[in-house]
Write a protein that holds these residues in place. Sequence first.
Motif, PDB file in Angstrom:
ATOM      1  N   GLY A 234      -2.392 -23.383  10.467  1.00 49.14           N
ATOM      2  CA  GLY A 234      -2.618 -21.967  10.182  1.00 49.14           C
ATOM      3  C   GLY A 234      -2.620 -21.687   8.695  1.00 49.14           C
ATOM      4  N   HIS A 235      -2.858 -20.430   8.375  1.00 44.45           N
ATOM      5  CA  HIS A 235      -2.888 -19.986   6.978  1.00 44.45           C
ATOM      6  C   HIS A 235      -1.515 -19.424   6.594  1.00 44.45           C
ATOM      7  CE1 HIS A 235      -7.078 -20.647   7.130  1.00 44.45           C
ATOM      8  NE2 HIS A 235      -7.547 -19.406   7.174  1.00 44.45           N
ATOM      9  N   SER A 236      -1.130 -19.701   5.357  1.00 48.89           N
ATOM     10  CA  SER A 236       0.118 -19.153   4.808  1.00 48.89           C
ATOM     11  C   SER A 236      -0.225 -18.299   3.593  1.00 48.89           C
ATOM     12  CB  SER A 236       1.060 -20.288   4.374  1.00 48.89           C
ATOM     13  OG  SER A 236       1.300 -21.169   5.464  1.00 48.89           O
ATOM     14  N   GLU A 237       0.590 -17.270   3.357  1.00 51.18           N
ATOM     15  CA  GLU A 237       0.297 -16.357   2.238  1.00 51.18           C
ATOM     16  C   GLU A 237       1.584 -15.940   1.557  1.00 51.18           C
ATOM     17  OE1 GLU A 237      -1.806 -13.189   4.127  1.00 51.18           O
ATOM     18  OE2 GLU A 237      -3.655 -14.353   4.335  1.00 51.18           O
ATOM     19  N   SER A 238       1.573 -16.031   0.225  1.00 55.04           N
ATOM     20  CA  SER A 238       2.666 -15.475  -0.570  1.00 55.04           C
ATOM     21  C   SER A 238       2.197 -14.101  -1.048  1.00 55.04           C
ATOM     22  CB  SER A 238       2.957 -16.378  -1.766  1.00 55.04           C
ATOM     23  OG  SER A 238       3.877 -15.744  -2.617  1.00 55.04           O
ATOM     24  N   VAL A 239       2.927 -13.053  -0.651  1.00 51.81           N
ATOM     25  CA  VAL A 239       2.482 -11.689  -0.927  1.00 51.81           C
ATOM     26  C   VAL A 239       3.533 -10.954  -1.763  1.00 51.81           C
ATOM     27  CG1 VAL A 239       1.960  -9.450   0.137  1.00 51.81           C
ATOM     28  CG2 VAL A 239       1.089 -11.559   1.168  1.00 51.81           C
ATOM     29  N   ASN A 240       3.052 -10.378  -2.846  1.00 52.61           N
ATOM     30  CA  ASN A 240       3.893  -9.502  -3.676  1.00 52.61           C
ATOM     31  C   ASN A 240       3.313  -8.110  -3.539  1.00 52.61           C
ATOM     32  OD1 ASN A 240       4.114  -8.044  -6.497  1.00 52.61           O
ATOM     33  ND2 ASN A 240       5.850  -9.460  -6.388  1.00 52.61           N
ATOM     34  N   VAL A 241       4.098  -7.153  -3.049  1.00 59.20           N
ATOM     35  CA  VAL A 241       3.536  -5.825  -2.754  1.00 59.20           C
ATOM     36  C   VAL A 241       4.367  -4.732  -3.427  1.00 59.20           C
ATOM     37  CG1 VAL A 241       4.698  -5.824  -0.489  1.00 59.20           C
ATOM     38  CG2 VAL A 241       2.844  -4.219  -0.918  1.00 59.20           C
ATOM     39  N   GLU A 242       3.672  -3.905  -4.196  1.00 53.67           N
ATOM     40  CA  GLU A 242       4.303  -2.764  -4.886  1.00 53.67           C
ATOM     41  C   GLU A 242       3.989  -1.496  -4.112  1.00 53.67           C
ATOM     42  OE1 GLU A 242       2.741  -2.054  -8.792  1.00 53.67           O
ATOM     43  OE2 GLU A 242       4.160  -0.430  -9.218  1.00 53.67           O
ATOM     44  N   PHE A 243       5.010  -0.681  -3.888  1.00 53.41           N
ATOM     45  CA  PHE A 243       4.846   0.558  -3.128  1.00 53.41           C
ATOM     46  C   PHE A 243       4.884   1.761  -4.059  1.00 53.41           C
ATOM     47  CE2 PHE A 243       5.052  -1.463   0.932  1.00 53.41           C
ATOM     48  CZ  PHE A 243       5.958  -2.492   0.828  1.00 53.41           C
ATOM     49  N   GLU A 244       4.337   2.861  -3.557  1.00 54.10           N
ATOM     50  CA  GLU A 244       4.452   4.134  -4.283  1.00 54.10           C
ATOM     51  C   GLU A 244       5.894   4.637  -4.188  1.00 54.10           C
ATOM     52  OE1 GLU A 244       0.247   4.746  -5.323  1.00 54.10           O
ATOM     53  OE2 GLU A 244       2.209   5.450  -6.050  1.00 54.10           O
ATOM     54  N   ASN A 245       6.548   4.380  -3.046  1.00 54.24           N
ATOM     55  CA  ASN A 245       7.888   4.917  -2.793  1.00 54.24           C
ATOM     56  C   ASN A 245       8.934   3.811  -2.691  1.00 54.24           C
ATOM     57  OD1 ASN A 245       6.703   7.584  -2.460  1.00 54.24           O
ATOM     58  ND2 ASN A 245       5.895   6.768  -0.522  1.00 54.24           N
ATOM     59  N   GLU A 246      10.171   4.153  -2.991  1.00 54.24           N
ATOM     60  CA  GLU A 246      11.289   3.197  -2.927  1.00 54.24           C
ATOM     61  C   GLU A 246      11.518   2.776  -1.469  1.00 54.24           C
ATOM     62  OE1 GLU A 246      13.254   1.496  -5.603  1.00 54.24           O
ATOM     63  OE2 GLU A 246      12.964   0.560  -3.639  1.00 54.24           O
ATOM     64  N   PHE A 247      12.015   1.578  -1.294  1.00 49.43           N
ATOM     65  CA  PHE A 247      12.296   1.087   0.062  1.00 49.43           C
ATOM     66  C   PHE A 247      13.718   0.567   0.132  1.00 49.43           C
ATOM     67  CE2 PHE A 247      12.358  -3.362  -1.076  1.00 49.43           C
ATOM     68  CZ  PHE A 247      11.460  -3.495  -2.136  1.00 49.43           C
ATOM     69  N   ASP A 248      14.200   0.446   1.373  1.00 52.23           N
ATOM     70  CA  ASP A 248      15.494  -0.193   1.629  1.00 52.23           C
ATOM     71  C   ASP A 248      15.209  -1.526   2.318  1.00 52.23           C
ATOM     72  OD1 ASP A 248      18.519  -0.131   2.339  1.00 52.23           O
ATOM     73  OD2 ASP A 248      17.444  -0.522   4.231  1.00 52.23           O
ATOM     74  N   LEU A 249      15.765  -2.602   1.810  1.00 52.79           N
ATOM     75  CA  LEU A 249      15.411  -3.940   2.311  1.00 52.79           C
ATOM     76  C   LEU A 249      15.726  -4.101   3.808  1.00 52.79           C
ATOM     77  CD1 LEU A 249      14.019  -6.279   1.011  1.00 52.79           C
ATOM     78  CD2 LEU A 249      16.227  -7.243   0.360  1.00 52.79           C
ATOM     79  N   GLN A 250      16.866  -3.551   4.235  1.00 53.48           N
ATOM     80  CA  GLN A 250      17.224  -3.668   5.656  1.00 53.48           C
ATOM     81  C   GLN A 250      16.232  -2.886   6.519  1.00 53.48           C
ATOM     82  OE1 GLN A 250      19.099  -5.935   6.987  1.00 53.48           O
ATOM     83  NE2 GLN A 250      18.205  -5.134   8.893  1.00 53.48           N
TER      84      GLN A 250
END
Length: 330
Positions: A234-250
């Motif tokens: 299968g395909h693997s992907e390393s993704v870095n994603v920036e959001f407009e809004n803050e997030f909580d990791l949990q």
Amino acid sequence: MKVAVVGATGLVGTKILEVLAERNFPVTELIPVASEKSVGKEINFKGQKYKVVSMQDAIAAKPTIALFSAGGGTSTEWAPQFAAVGTTVIDNSSAWRMDPTKPLVVPEINADVLTTNDKIIANPNCSTIQMVVALNPLHQKYKIKRIVVSTYQSVTGTGAKAVEQLMGERNKNTEYPMAYKYPIDLNVIPQIDVFTENGYTKEEMKMVNETKKIMRDDNIKVTATTVRIPVMGGHSESVNVEFENEFDLQEVRSLLESAPGVVVEDDIANQIYPMPLNAHEKDEVFVGRIRRDDTQPKTLNMWIVSDNLRKGAATNAVQIAEYLISNNLV
Ligand code: 2RA
């Protein structure tokens, strides 16, 4: 239901047949189609033998649905001819994906765009599908601003010839076809498809453009580097994603754990993370290595793996067909 599978003898076509059988898709008559040289060949479907037929014969049979995986040129020429007899075409090639009159669908995200008028439906590129399945629930909550993705793509994405080259090199055979300009075993090739005038490959631009269309947000910035690696599963992907809004990791983790089509494999204390070896022959998108990018605010890193022949192609196409049936669109 009369179902045609166009490209029935290829890697994806064969997987489409497998998935149709596995999911007990309501096929009453199967019409396997392949190139002229394959007409008359026999294929197996649910323990029954079927003879491969020509495009003309398949069109004359007026199938309800035609699942295409036969390349862009074939689809451009023949999909409209199936549509003209009332067949709904679900096409795996890139031919129709960015056509504004054709839907580009990942059922977990935007199947609601489909109508009875849609007679040619585009299946997105494999590397796009797995990324948007994982990112869409986060986009809905935190609104994506920018995606930086590097992919590590299986040779199965190129087709049977590439698999033969890898196996030939690995087994030190003397005779095997060259699907790539360079050896692929013990190597990686930072090129998938041809280069465009901006220095990116067509594969990279597919991820850039298809993501915006599927997620219906032209403001999402995407930059991609797509790489071919010598694996099968299968395909693997390393993704870095920036959001407009803050997030909580949990909360991110919870959103992914409850997202349709997603399985979270993320337990670094026990070295649990997605790998092609484990994703192979499964239909889900596997997400792990979920962690905040501390170098800039509102930014997350993750690792996404999926079987490109399944959710990346055959399973997504069959899921679109299932949606059409369950919503009385065929
Ligand atoms: C590849 N995504 O992996 C492309 C087409 N299947 O080669």
